[in-house]
Structures are given as structure tokens and as C-alpha cells.
Motif scaffolding. Structure first.
Motif, mmCIF file in Angstrom:
data_model
loop_
_atom_site.group_PDB
_atom_site.id
_atom_site.type_symbol
_atom_site.label_atom_id
_atom_site.label_comp_id
_atom_site.label_asym_id
_atom_site.label_seq_id
_atom_site.Cartn_x
_atom_site.Cartn_y
_atom_site.Cartn_z
ATOM 1 N N CYS A 166 0.802 -1.236 0.000
ATOM 2 C CA CYS A 166 0.000 0.000 0.000
ATOM 3 C C CYS A 166 0.829 1.277 0.000
ATOM 4 N N ARG A 185 -1.519 10.333 -9.912
ATOM 5 C CA ARG A 185 -2.372 9.140 -10.067
ATOM 6 C C ARG A 185 -1.844 7.963 -9.256
ATOM 7 N N PHE A 186 -0.519 7.882 -9.091
ATOM 8 C CA PHE A 186 0.053 6.807 -8.279
ATOM 9 C C PHE A 186 -0.241 7.043 -6.790
ATOM 10 N N ASP A 189 -3.939 6.214 -6.197
ATOM 11 C CA ASP A 189 -4.131 4.760 -6.163
ATOM 12 C C ASP A 189 -3.678 4.171 -4.828
ATOM 13 N N HIS A 192 -5.878 5.252 -1.689
ATOM 14 C CA HIS A 192 -7.235 4.704 -1.697
ATOM 15 C C HIS A 192 -7.276 3.208 -1.402
ATOM 16 N N LYS A 193 -6.136 2.599 -1.207
ATOM 17 C CA LYS A 193 -6.117 1.163 -0.887
ATOM 18 C C LYS A 193 -6.572 0.939 0.553
#
Length: 368
Positions: A166, A185-186, A189, A192-193
Motif C-alpha cells: 500500500c 495518479r500513483f 491509487d 485509496h487502498k
């Protein structure tokens, strides 16, 4: 977990077959650079031989210990239910800011919240490698670990794996992603895990893994550990290939494994240098002598060994050619080359993939 020197790929592409051939009738398998514990766990789960794993970093010993010190399957559901209940009780004390929409302002709010937090993972890495909520959960789970072994080691190993998967960083934890145009964007991502779910999944996997014969895992320098090798042991030697100390890439996981660290600083959120393990194998001026000394120690003990190293010249000054020459000074050497993947430390301007195909050298060393 994400690990830049992992041998999972090679175990399926030649290394596993060589280990199977050489491990027969040996009294013990010794892994001097355990790393992600992929090789140690593979041998322990597959063969009737005790495995001893060594590494400079605590998180590595945690991962290895979770498998090597158990000889039966664990009930993950029972362990998880009690553990999560305790963590939820702690977690309710704090209300972390939202990460639904990530901008620089949102990131700053997360960092401000975390900077004043009393818990170590949240204060040190929240708002950077993890969202505030993810970090709070990590601390709550860390403080709620089972008290007794082997449950505690299995749960902590699951946390190391979950945090690795994560972390908002490119394949390691040298520096976190920032909400820039290219990296946002990374970061989105990663933040939001569901870090709790990642820990639960890792727990289920690790709970089902165990050794055929009980072994052990310790934090110890490889050359010191080589002095503890016994005659007839099969020693696995996979030294670092980077000119940068591995502790620079895994300090976040090291803090999680230890449960403490000093005040962190810099973009990478590093603790003081004294708390970061340093290896001679990551220094161009010392790597060759360190490996030669290690070979000498293992040979003097009458043990045989399997060595892996990239064929190319690496940033620590070693290369496949140099490793072969050093080994030939102490052993009879059998050479193999296989396709492998090496870490690009998260990618670069030429290609984004975190791993690239290469050729890896495998040596089988026998006493003269």
C-alpha cells in the motif's frame, strides 16, 4: 511484499531446481542475505531440512520468522477476529481527514494531522507514504498485535506485507509519491487502498505457510553469520547489488517491524543514520573484500554454497565476473546463467516498469 532483490522469479527459472538438487541430505540450509525471505520460506516449506535465515534488517527477520519457526498451519480467521477487534477499539480514538479527493491542500491537511499524532507510523509516515487513515490503522494494528508467539510474528509479517503493497512509493520506500501532474495518479491509487484488507489477505496467506522442520531467523551481519555455519551446511549467498544501502529503501518497513524510530526528516522521511543498517556490500571500496572474506569463512567451515548475482556490473562495484573470480579462490565452481528480473528502483525516464529483464549468474560452490 515488494522487494527489489526478490528471488521469486528465479525460484521458478533454474534456482529452484538447483536448490532441489543440492539440498538433499544436508543438515541445514543457511540464508545469509534473507531479504524478503522468499528463498528461506521456499526451502523450509518444501524440504525436510531446518532453515536458518540472517539479514541486517529487522523486517526481513520478521518475514522469515513467521514461516521458519512454525511447523503447522495457523487459523487465520480466529487470529484476525481478535486482533481486528482490539485495533478497532484503538482506532476509534482518532478521526483522520478524508482522502477522497487528493490535492496539495488535502495532502498538507493529512501531514498536519499526522505531525501532531502520538503514534509512530502516523507521525513519521502519515501524509507521505500513507494517508492519515492508513497510518492510523497501521499503528492501531501494530499496538494490538497478539502477545504470544507464533501468532505475533505471523501478524507482524502480514503487516509488513500489507504496508509494502500500500505504500505510496515506486516499488520501495526511498521517497513517497507527491501530488504532481505525473505522480498524482500513483498517490491516489496508493492512498485509496484498504490497508486493513491488505493486511488481512497477507495474514491468510502467511498463516497457511509453515516449515517442514523448525528453523530460526536472526538479525545479523552476513559475515558474522558465516562464522556460525557448520560443516555440510548448504549456504545461500545473494549479496546486495546496489551501491545504495538497502536501509534507504525499506526504512518505513523497518520502523513497522521494530515499532519505533527516531525523529524522521527529509523528503524520504528518514530516521537518523545510526538507526539505518549499513552494509559493506553496498560500498564500492569494501564490497569485494567483504565477499571474498565471506567465501573464505564458508569454505573454511566445509560447507557448500549457492550464489546468485546479476551478470552485469552493478553500482556497488561487483559484477558476475568479479564474483566468479572471488569464488574460484576458495571453491570448486559450477556456473549457470538464467533469465531474471532486476529492480529499476521504481522505473526511470526511459521506461516506467519497476523491473527489467536481465541475466543472472548462479554458482554452485563445493569445498576443495
Amino acid at each position: 511484499m515488494k522487494y527489489m532483490g526478490s528471488k521469486r522469479w528465479m525460484l521458478q527459472n533454474g534456482l529452484g531446481d538447483l536448490i532441489a538438487r543440492e539440498v538433499r541430505r544436508v543438515p541445514r540450509f543457511v540464508d545469509l542475505f534473507a531479504g524478503s525471505a522468499a528463498v528461506s520460506a521456499h526451502v523450509a516449506m518444501k524440504y525436510e531440512v531446518p532453515v536458518t535465515a540472517y539479514d541486517l534488517q529487522d523486517f526481513s527477520a520478521v518475514l522469515a520468522r513467521a514461516v521458519l519457526t512454525r511447523d503447522s498451519k495457523m487459523n487465520a480467521d480466529v487470529l484476525w477476529t481478535g486482533w481486528l477487534t482490539r485495533a478497532k477499539d484503538l482506532r476509534r480514538s482518532f478521526h483522520a481527514p478524508s482522502a477522497l479527493k487528493i490535492t496539495w491542500d488535502v495532502v498538507h491537511r493529512h501531514r498536519e494531522f499526522c505531525a501532531e499524532h502520538p503514534w509512530i507510523m502516523t507521525k513519521s509516515y502519515g501524509g507521505h507514504y500513507f494517508s492519515a487513515l492508513q497510518a492510523v490503522w497501521l499503528d492501531a494494528l501494530r499496538q494490538s498485535l497478539p502477545e504470544h508467539e507464533p501468532e505475533r510474528s505471523v501478524a507482524l509479517a502480514a503487516m509488513v506485507c500489507g504496508a509494502s503493497q500500500c505504500a505510496a512509493a515506486p516499488g520501495h520506500t526511498a521517497q513517497p509519491f507527491q501530488p504532481t501532474r505525473t505522480a498524482k495518479r500513483f498517490l491516489v491509487d496508493a492512498w485509496h487502498k484498504d490497508i486493513v484488507e491488505y493486511c488481512r489477505r497477507a495474514l491468510i496467506i502467511i498463516a497457511g505457510q509453515y516449515a517442514k522442520v523448525l528453523g530460526s531467523a536472526e538479525v545479523l551481519d552476513a559475515n558474522e553469520a558465516a562464522g556460525l555455519v557448520n560443516e555440510g551446511d548448504l549456504v545461500f549467498i545473494d549479496p546486495p547489488y546496489s551501491g545504495v544501502h538497502y536501509s534507504r529503501f525499506y526504512h518505513v518497513l523497518e520502523t513497522l517491524a521494530r515499532g519505533s524510530c527516531s525523529e524522521v526528516s527529509g523528503t524520504g522521511r528518514y530516521p537518523v543514520t545510526d538507526e539505518r543498517p549499513r552494509s559493506k556490500y553496498s560500498l564500492q571500496s569494501e564490497s569485494s573484500n567483504a565477499l571474498s572474506g565471506l567465501f573464505q569463512l564458508v569454505a573454511a567451515k566445509g560447507a557448500k554454497a549457492i550464489v546468485t548475482f546479476p551478470q552485469r556490473k552493478c553500482s556497488n562495484g561487483l559484477s558476475g565476473e568479479v564474483v566468479v573470480k572471488l569464488a574460484e579462490g576458495h571453491f570448486q565452481v559450477e556456473k549457470h546463467w538464467v533469465a531474471s528480473k532486476f529492480s529499476t528502483l521504481g522505473g526511470n525516464n526511459d521506461h516506467r516498469d519497476a523491473r527489467s529483464l536481465t541475466r543472472e549468474l548462479i554458482l554452485v560452490l563445493r569445498p576443495r
